[in-house]
Structures are given as C-alpha cells and as structure tokens.
Design an enzyme around this catalytic site. Structure first.
Site, short mmCIF file in Angstrom:
data_model
loop_
_atom_site.label_atom_id
_atom_site.label_comp_id
_atom_site.label_asym_id
_atom_site.label_seq_id
_atom_site.Cartn_x
_atom_site.Cartn_y
_atom_site.Cartn_z
CG ASP A 312 -2.01 1.11 1.12
OD1 ASP A 312 -2.29 1.59 0.00
OD2 ASP A 312 -2.55 1.50 2.17
CG ASN A 399 -2.00 8.78 4.40
OD1 ASN A 399 -2.79 9.17 3.54
ND2 ASN A 399 -1.95 7.52 4.77
CB CYS A 614 -16.60 -4.83 12.91
SG CYS A 614 -17.50 -6.36 12.62
CA CA Z 1 -4.37 2.61 -0.24
#
Ligand code: CA
Length: 715
Positions: A312, A399, A614
């Site tokens: 990722d 990020n 969840c």
């Molecule tokens: Ca991603």
C-alpha cells in the site's frame, strides 16, 4: 467625462464578479491575499507570500471567527478564498461559502450522498476541497459525481457521473482545473477497482479525456499506447478481474511552462503482489508519478517509486514543484515524500531521478540505486512464504496531509510518521465484491490483547508522528518536532519565516520556519488533520484551518484527538482576534451492558470476525473513536439490544440509512451472534473497570504502558 464614468464603473465593479482564468491561476502572486487553487498555486508549494503575521507578533494571534459544519467526521479540506469569500467542504462532500471577514454563511450545498456509500470509503467520508474556474466551483462527491456550482449562489450548473456505480469507487480528492479541463481521479483500490484520471469540460461537464493507470481486460483493445507498455509489466489474470488498483485519489501539480500535468498514482488491488501478479513484474503505473499533457491526457513520462508495490505504498502523496540549485545548477524539480519512506527529487521535465533518501525508517529497501532509479529491496520485502513486519506501515511515512515548501529556508515541512505493520500472502485468495477490502493477505493473526490500556499503549509506541523540516538539496533532516499522536495536520508556511500545523491532540501551532522553535499554539477542541491556509482582506492577514478529527487511523485506533467529541469547524485567526470556542463536551456516562451471552469459544470467534470485518471502522479492540458508534455502548437501549436486533442491523441492513450496510454476504447468523457475544463481553469488562478506584486504574494504565513499551520493542 465618459472616460471618467467608465473608469469609475470599472473600479466600483464588485470584485465578486471576477471570473477565474488561466492567467490568474498561473500567476497567483498577483493576488497574494487570495487562495485560488488547492495548494495555493499550480506548484502546490503552500507558501503564502503574506508577511503581516511575523515571528515577533504571531503570539498575538486569536480566533477571529468560527463556523460549525455540524459534522463529527473527518475534515480534510484546503479552503479556497476568492473575492472575500471562503469556500470549504466537510464530510459527505458538503460545500460551505462563508464571508471570509465575518464568517457569515452565504450559501451551502449538500450533494445528498447516500450514507450506505460510506462503506466504500477506506479512509473516512472525507473531502479535500473544491476548485475554481470562471464563475463556478467544482466538487467531487464521495459517490463519484463531479458537480459544477455557481460560485455566487451555490446553484448546480451541471453534474457528471465519473465512475461505474457498480464498483466501489469514491472521490475524496479536490479537482484541479487547467485551461478549462476539470481533472479528477478517484479512490477504491483497497476494495478492488481500476484506477484512472479524467478531464471534464468546465462549461458543460462532458468527458474530454480519460487516462487509465493500469491495464484492463487483456482480451479488449488497449485504450492508449501507455496501456500497451504497462500491460507488459503485469502477469497472471487475477489483477484485472479485481481491478488492479492504481487510483489517483489525491495529488496533482502542473507546470505551465512545460505544460505538464503530474498525477500521483496509488497502490495495487489487491495489495499483495504475489496474489495480484504472481509471475512478478513492476505493475505499471502503480505507485508512480506520471506526467501527462493536460489537454489530451497523453502520456509523457513516469517514475515508479515502488515497482511491484506490495505494501500500500502509494505515490498519491502531495507533490511540490520548485526550482532548486543542485551542484550549482538551477533545476526544475518535483518533490514527493510518498508512503514508502523515501524523499524523492525528480527532474520534472523528464522524470529522471536526481536523489532519494529515507526521511523515516523503511525496512523494505536499503536504498534507491541512482544509476537505475530503482529501489534495492531487502530480505524483509519478501513476504511470499512467511509473514514479515515491515516499516513503514500502510499509513505511510507520510500520508495525504500536504507538505509545504518555503523558498527562503529552502526546506520542505513534512507531516511525517513512523510505523510498522505485518504483511503476509493469502494462500487461497477469494475476491469479495462489494464493500469489502481485498488485500491478498492471510487472515488469522487478528486476535488482539483484551486489555484496552495495553492496546492503546502498544499503538502509541508503534505509531508516532512528527513535523519534519527536510532539506531537499542535501537530502537531510534539519529539525523536527515530535507530536503526541501519529496523525496530524497538513502544513502551511509563509514568507515571514513561519510554519503552521494543526495536531491530532487538538491544537494549531506556529513555529519558526528556520529553526522549528514553537512560537504560539491554541486549543482547537478536536484533532486537526487539514492543512491551514492564509488570506488577506483590507490589509489584515488571516490563518484558516478546518478542525475535524477523522481519517483511516482514527477509525481503526483510539488516538488522543478522538476523545473530545467536538463538532468539526472552520477556524479563522487574526492578530488580536477575540472570539472564543464553545466549551468542550464532557464524556457521556457508560451504559449498563446487556446480559452476558455466548461462551468463551464464541467470544474468541467473535473477536476474529470483528477484527476482520468491523474493526477498521469501529476501532481496534472495540475501543470507540468518537467518529462511529462505540459498539460497547449498545446497552444504551436495554430493550432493543438483543442478539436479534444486532443481527437485524448486521445481516439485514436495518441501519443502512445511517451508513451501516448489511454484512450478510460475509457473515452467517452464527457469525453475527459471535460478534455480539464479543461486544457484550467487552462492554462488561468496561463496565466493571469503572468500579475500580481511580488509583487502581492509574496503576493499571501505568503498568500496561510499560508492558506496551516492552511489546513494541520486540515487534
Ligand atoms: Ca491505499
């Protein structure tokens, strides 16, 4: 006389009628008091030229006004300021136009995104802001629409659906507009989609071009020569059925002289490369920076930060264009600190790598080979046989929170993070369509310690955040400020040697840009993740920021900013500002839990299911995050909270209008009941814990903090 009247008319013309054109966007310094485009200019440097607020007087900053958005989910928008009006967006893609001087609401627009679409948003139902062109504003909505709004009234001019609504695409990013091309990407790679970026005609919303970032069905013709080239770097066939990924969900930049649009491309679908492309390959254009012609979408060059990404490690992070003197030569560069932990400086004319160094700990690669431009992977990168723990985590070394570049100090200010995560390879991967994550990792390692203090302590030690001042020429750290939590705000710098950043623990802070010395801070009552901006009206300089806690790690973890329960707001500061925020909300009482249910076995089974389906939204270890319901609070309504009611919610979609969709496609009745048993068990543990004396609780927290520190050492 007629000339005088004409001149009077010209100068008395309300400024609010000024249409935004290409010349204005290219030369934003001619309107230094405005904020016309996402990163202030096409170069996305986020440096305000305003100098009224200085290191000497920044201590006198106070709240000028605030606007309550009425939402409790993440606020990530970078507002625009045009002709005295500030345009911001909130969760669920709502738009607000406020008088930038008084804060008075002029209009608002709600695109009515169906709440059930929220399950397709990996990282909260957020929005990064609007774009301006002509007399309009342009908004991407969470459910994939591009909407043109009249800037004066908020009326809808046109609306175009940019996605296939049968796939879990979302839009959270801000559009960019180049010469009447409204450029927008999308997200969804965690679930399984094929990435692309599109251009729509600003006047009528018709599609002008679309650039796919990964190849599609090999039995169909390639959409472009670039896709033919990319297809040679993929193997197997699973990837195109899942989608391949490569979504362009956030960053773009534009060089008007070179006439190049730069897009940041995201991770693969599924994450794991051994599942996605089992015969190997770089998998272009995953985790790449791609240069395109903005009027045709034609491919010009690419640079792949993480060939064959398996972690990722998106390259969707903020890109800054700057002119740097490197070895005595002025070079037009593009800078990015993508998730993979390396800070890249590229020649933006041709995409050639100039330098790359680690700005946070990264264990997947030792270094970037300057002769090939490729990372040299370590043994840690191979999780094909056994699971590996790797740095950075999927949250990245950095990020979406924008960096800033100060021309005078020559430094880039990065909202940096340290972290790690386990990566593994699924032996028998089954693609789950709909709102489910498809990572290609093996499940089963998802039982967490039962003690909430221990969970919080371990998370706090493993994931940390800091503001990092980085010299991009020498590729080294100049100063840093450690933060309370990993998840903090984007950055603004000003020509007056200042840096502003909000923090996850609910503050807005000003630092000296050259030294990192803290000069001022103020309480924001909720964690700040959005980047501040600056504008000027009647000679007064303002600092504006959206304060609203949210985003992927805040849903998954109970981080410090999540506990206040305050609404998300637009906060605006000026020198001598005297407004004040309302009192923070106190904690609500813990409800009596429903009667215990199930057995030890079903509770353990319930925990594994909870962590699989969840926990990403309702919080690891069932510790609520203040954004979505803390499921341990289910005792609030004793009569309703039975296994039957729970099953109606989880399996039959009883709360679909609130965004809680049915999970019947992945959970049986027995499964749902096991999750119920686990929640009730945890609710009882919390109920009993409140009877303990404060001293005992402090002792327990202190002890678990120690144990957490020890565990973090060995992970
Ligand atoms: Ca991603």
């Amino acid at each position: 006389m007629r000339i005088v009247v004409f001149l009077l008319l010209l100068f008395s013309r309300p400024a609010s009628n000024a249409a935004i054109d290409h010349a204005q966007l290219v030369d934003v310094n001619s309107t230094p008091g405005s904020w016309l485009t996402h990163g202030r200019s096409y170069h996305e440097e986020r440096q305000s030229p305003l100098t009224e607020i200085t290191p000497n007087n920044v201590g006198e900053l106070g709240l000028a006004w605030y606007f309550d958005t009425g939402t409790r989910r993440g606020l990530e928008a970078s507002p625009l300021v045009i002709d005295g009006v500030i345009y911001s967006t909130s969760s669920w893609s709502k738009v607000f136009a406020n008088d930038a001087l008084s804060g008075e609401l002029i209009w608002q627009y709600d695109p009515q995104v169906p709440r059930a679409w929220g399950v397709n948003a990996c990282c909260d139902v957020v929005n990064s802001g609007v774009a301006a062109w002509g007399d309009n504003l342009y908004l991407g909505t969470l459910d994939g629409r591009l909407v043109a709004l009249n800037r004066q009234t908020g009326d809808v001019i046109w609306e175009s659906l940019t996605i296939d609504p049968s796939r879990p695409y979302t839009i959270t990013g801000a559009p960019r507009i180049i010469k009447g091309n409204v450029i927008i990407g999308n997200g969804g790679a965690e679930y399984g989609v094929r990435g692309y970026v599109s251009s729509y005609d600003a006047d009528d919303g018709s599609l002008r071009w679309r650039f796919f970032t990964v190849p599609g069905n090999p039995n169909e013709p390639f959409e472009s020569p670039a896709m033919k080239m990319a297809a040679e770097t993929w193997t197997g066939e699973l990837w195109w059925k899942v989608g391949g990924g490569g979504t362009v969900w956030d960053s773009m930049a534009y060089d008007a002289d070179l006439d190049l649009l730069y897009i940041g491309v995201g991770n693969g679908s599924p994450w794991n490369r051994h599942v996605r492309s089992p015969g190997g390959g770089d998998n272009l254009f995953l985790s790449s920076i791609v240069a395109l012609k903005p009027e045709t979408g034609e491919y010009v060059w690419h640079y792949q930060t993480t060939p064959g990404d398996s972690w990722d490690y998106t390259a969707t992070q903020h890109m800054i264009l700057a002119d740097l003197t490197i070895d005595g030569v002025l070079v037009k560069v593009l800078m990015q600190a993508p998730k993979n932990g390396f800070f890249y400086v590229l020649d933006r004319a041709n995409g050639e790598l100039i330098s790359a160094e680690k700005y946070v700990a990264a264990t997947w690669a030792s270094h970037i080979d300057l002769s090939t431009g490729r990372p040299v992977e370590t043994e840690n990168a191979d999780h094909s046989i056994e699971a590996k723990t790797t740095k950075p985590a999927p949250f990245g070394g950095h990020n979406w929170q924008p960096m800033a570049f100060n021309e005078t100090t020559g430094l880039v200010y990065i909202p940096a993070m340290e972290g790690l995560a386990p990566y593994s390879t699924a032996r028998d991967f089954t693609y789950l369509p709909g709102g489910h994550w498809n990572l290609g990792q093996s499940e089963g390692n998802t039982v967490l310690p039962g003690n909430q203090y221990l969970i919080n302590a371990v998370i706090k030690r493993i994931f940390t955040g800091h503001l990092l001042a980085w010299d991009p020429v020498r590729q080294k750290e100049i100063w840093r400020v450690e933060h309370e939590t990993m998840w903090n705000g984007g950055v603004l710098t000003t020509a007056a040697n200042l840096v502003f950043q909000g923090t996850g623990d609910g503050r807005l802070v000003a630092y000296r840009a050259d030294s990192g010395e803290q000069l001022w801070d103020t309480q924001t009552l909720t964690g700040v993740i959005a980047p501040p901006i600056s504008y000027q009206i009647d000679g007064e300089q303002y600092i504006a920021v959206m304060a609203g806690w949210g985003g992927a790690p805040t849903l998954a973890f109970n981080l410090p900013g999540s506990s206040t329960g305050a609404n998300g707001r637009l906060l605006v500061y000026k020198l001598g500002g005297e407004a004040s925020l309302p009192e923070a909300l106190g904690a609500s009482a813990i409800p009596v839990p429903p009667p215990r249910h199930g057995t030890e076995e079903t509770i353990v089974a319930g925990q594994v299911l909870y962590n699989t389906h969840c926990g990403r939204c309702h919080g690891a270890g069932l510790i609520g995050n203040g954004l979505l319901p803390d499921l341990r609070d289910m005792g609030h309504d004793q009569s309703a909270n039975t296994p039957e009611v729970f099953k109606a919610i989880v399996l039959q979609g009883a709360y679909v209008d609130l965004g809680m969709v049915s999970f019947a496609d992945v959970m049986s009745e027995t499964d749902a009941e096991a999750v119920y048993d686990y929640i009730v068990d945890a609710a009882h543990a919390r109920w009993e814990d409140q009877d303990a004396s404060p001293l005992w609780r402090d002792l327990e927290a202190w002890f678990m903090d120690l144990v957490g520190a020890l565990i973090a050492q060995f992970i």
